[in-house]
Design a protein around this motif. Sequence first.
Motif, short mmCIF file in Angstrom:
data_model
loop_
_atom_site.label_atom_id
_atom_site.label_comp_id
_atom_site.label_asym_id
_atom_site.label_seq_id
_atom_site.Cartn_x
_atom_site.Cartn_y
_atom_site.Cartn_z
N LYS A 129 90.78 -8.64 72.48
CA LYS A 129 91.81 -9.61 72.85
C LYS A 129 92.11 -10.59 71.72
CE LYS A 129 91.22 -11.32 77.07
NZ LYS A 129 90.50 -11.78 78.28
N ARG A 130 91.09 -10.90 70.92
CA ARG A 130 91.26 -11.83 69.80
C ARG A 130 91.70 -11.13 68.52
NH1 ARG A 130 85.51 -14.92 71.00
NH2 ARG A 130 86.20 -16.11 72.84
N LYS A 131 91.96 -9.83 68.60
CA LYS A 131 92.39 -9.02 67.45
C LYS A 131 91.30 -8.88 66.39
CE LYS A 131 96.51 -9.18 69.37
NZ LYS A 131 97.01 -8.08 70.20
N LEU A 132 90.04 -9.14 66.76
CA LEU A 132 88.94 -8.93 65.83
C LEU A 132 88.61 -7.44 65.72
CD1 LEU A 132 86.59 -11.87 66.92
CD2 LEU A 132 88.24 -11.82 65.02
N LYS A 133 88.99 -6.67 66.71
CA LYS A 133 88.89 -5.22 66.72
C LYS A 133 90.20 -4.65 67.24
CE LYS A 133 83.87 -4.68 67.40
NZ LYS A 133 83.48 -6.09 67.28
N THR A 134 90.47 -3.40 66.90
CA THR A 134 91.65 -2.71 67.42
C THR A 134 91.19 -1.52 68.26
OG1 THR A 134 91.89 -1.09 65.63
CG2 THR A 134 92.84 -3.30 65.27
N PRO A 135 92.07 -0.92 69.06
CA PRO A 135 91.67 0.26 69.84
C PRO A 135 91.13 1.41 69.00
CG PRO A 135 93.68 -0.65 70.74
CD PRO A 135 93.40 -1.41 69.47
N CYS A 136 91.46 1.46 67.71
CA CYS A 136 90.91 2.50 66.83
C CYS A 136 89.39 2.44 66.79
CB CYS A 136 91.46 2.34 65.41
SG CYS A 136 93.19 2.81 65.24
N TYR A 137 88.85 1.25 67.06
CA TYR A 137 87.40 1.05 67.08
C TYR A 137 86.71 1.96 68.10
CZ TYR A 137 83.03 -1.63 67.80
OH TYR A 137 81.72 -2.02 67.93
N LEU A 138 87.46 2.38 69.11
CA LEU A 138 86.88 3.13 70.23
C LEU A 138 86.96 4.65 70.07
CD1 LEU A 138 88.58 0.97 73.01
CD2 LEU A 138 86.23 0.72 72.17
N LYS A 139 87.63 5.13 69.03
CA LYS A 139 87.90 6.57 68.97
C LYS A 139 86.73 7.40 68.46
CE LYS A 139 90.06 6.68 64.36
NZ LYS A 139 91.29 6.98 63.63
N ASN A 140 85.73 6.75 67.86
CA ASN A 140 84.59 7.46 67.32
C ASN A 140 83.53 7.69 68.40
OD1 ASN A 140 81.84 7.67 65.99
ND2 ASN A 140 83.15 7.77 64.17
N THR A 141 83.28 8.96 68.73
CA THR A 141 82.36 9.29 69.82
C THR A 141 80.95 8.80 69.53
OG1 THR A 141 83.63 11.23 70.46
CG2 THR A 141 81.34 11.17 71.15
N LEU A 142 80.47 9.00 68.29
CA LEU A 142 79.12 8.56 67.92
C LEU A 142 78.98 7.05 68.08
CD1 LEU A 142 76.30 9.13 66.85
CD2 LEU A 142 77.23 9.01 64.51
N LYS A 143 80.01 6.33 67.67
CA LYS A 143 79.97 4.87 67.79
C LYS A 143 79.91 4.46 69.27
CE LYS A 143 82.53 2.47 65.04
NZ LYS A 143 83.74 1.90 64.39
N LEU A 144 80.67 5.16 70.12
CA LEU A 144 80.64 4.85 71.55
C LEU A 144 79.24 5.05 72.13
CD1 LEU A 144 83.93 6.30 73.11
CD2 LEU A 144 83.24 3.91 72.96
N LEU A 145 78.60 6.13 71.72
CA LEU A 145 77.25 6.40 72.23
C LEU A 145 76.26 5.34 71.75
CD1 LEU A 145 77.12 10.28 71.84
CD2 LEU A 145 77.35 8.97 73.96
N LEU A 146 76.41 4.90 70.52
CA LEU A 146 75.54 3.84 70.01
C LEU A 146 75.80 2.53 70.75
CD1 LEU A 146 75.71 4.57 66.17
CD2 LEU A 146 73.77 4.96 67.71
N LEU A 147 77.06 2.26 71.03
CA LEU A 147 77.40 1.06 71.81
C LEU A 147 76.83 1.15 73.22
CD1 LEU A 147 81.13 0.54 70.73
CD2 LEU A 147 79.20 -0.95 70.16
N SER A 148 76.78 2.36 73.75
CA SER A 148 76.22 2.56 75.08
C SER A 148 74.73 2.25 75.10
CB SER A 148 76.48 4.00 75.55
OG SER A 148 75.94 4.22 76.83
N ILE A 149 74.03 2.68 74.06
CA ILE A 149 72.59 2.42 73.96
C ILE A 149 72.31 0.93 73.94
CG2 ILE A 149 70.58 2.65 72.44
CD1 ILE A 149 71.73 5.40 71.63
N SER A 150 73.20 0.17 73.28
CA SER A 150 73.03 -1.29 73.20
C SER A 150 73.67 -2.03 74.37
CB SER A 150 73.60 -1.81 71.88
OG SER A 150 75.00 -1.54 71.81
N LYS A 151 74.10 -1.28 75.40
CA LYS A 151 74.63 -1.84 76.65
C LYS A 151 75.97 -2.55 76.47
CE LYS A 151 70.82 -0.62 78.76
NZ LYS A 151 70.79 0.56 79.65
N ARG A 152 76.68 -2.26 75.39
CA ARG A 152 78.00 -2.87 75.21
C ARG A 152 79.12 -2.01 75.81
NH1 ARG A 152 77.93 -4.17 68.92
NH2 ARG A 152 76.36 -2.51 68.93
#
Length: 270
Positions: A129-152
């Motif tokens: 919402k603050r434009k610190l990240k864009t939706p492109c941040y979410l397209k990497n599957t490995l990154k999503l899984l790592l974020l899942s491990i950290s409960k984000r």
Amino acid sequence: MKYEVVLSAYNDVDVLSVTLSGYLQQIDKDFSICIADDGSGLAVKELVDEYKDKGLNIRHVWHEDIGFRRAMILNKAVASSCADRIIFSDSDCIPSRNFISDHKRLYKEKTITTGPRVYLNEKITKDLKRKLKTPCYLKNTLKLLLLSISKRVSRAEQGIRFPDVLTPFIRKLKDVWPYGANFAVDRLDFLRVNGFDEDFVGWGGEDIDLHKRLKLDGIDYLGVMGQAVLYHLHHPKRVADDGDELLKQIKHDKRLHSQKFALNGVDNWL
């Protein structure tokens, strides 16, 4: 076949802006968007104009704010649409880059198509919402899984894109049911059951009712893990608001005894 995304919206311009930026990044650009605005202030219309200038084929349908009337504004949006197939979603759901192309590829006559949701936590939502990240941040599957491990992120596994050859096996393991924020239906099928039942006011119930009536009319559904994925922005949990006791009873009766044709539906606006 023309496709239109109908996004229900009410204020929260920062949230809607993140979601619309996701539609700018679609691999398949051949679609339109209708913002079904349940009585927001002028800021939503101004945002629509901003994204129109950025290249989105987008329009805005609005009615006065006299309470939660999502079913009605969605009916108005569909009634005014020239599309053959409608994809329903919400303003707080960011589409994956393949969202439109997946719905098109999965298309079958007399079938609702749907996809899963990945849930973002409050921190990632604020950064988007603050434009610190864009939706492109979410397209990497490995990154999503790592974020899942950290409960984000939760249910990250639902966003994993498997090869098409595995689709039949994935469906046997885990089916995806249609829900209000992510389903596509032929406009003629929607009209034949008279769309959303506008007796549903207040939050909750209208989507389930529509799906039940479409099923009674012979409409099947198709949902595949990892395809037509949405990323759901964090917000406080909502609960159904049935209003007064009479309305609560009406909703209860409809949930038990759905009929195919809504007596108070989209034909009000055709």
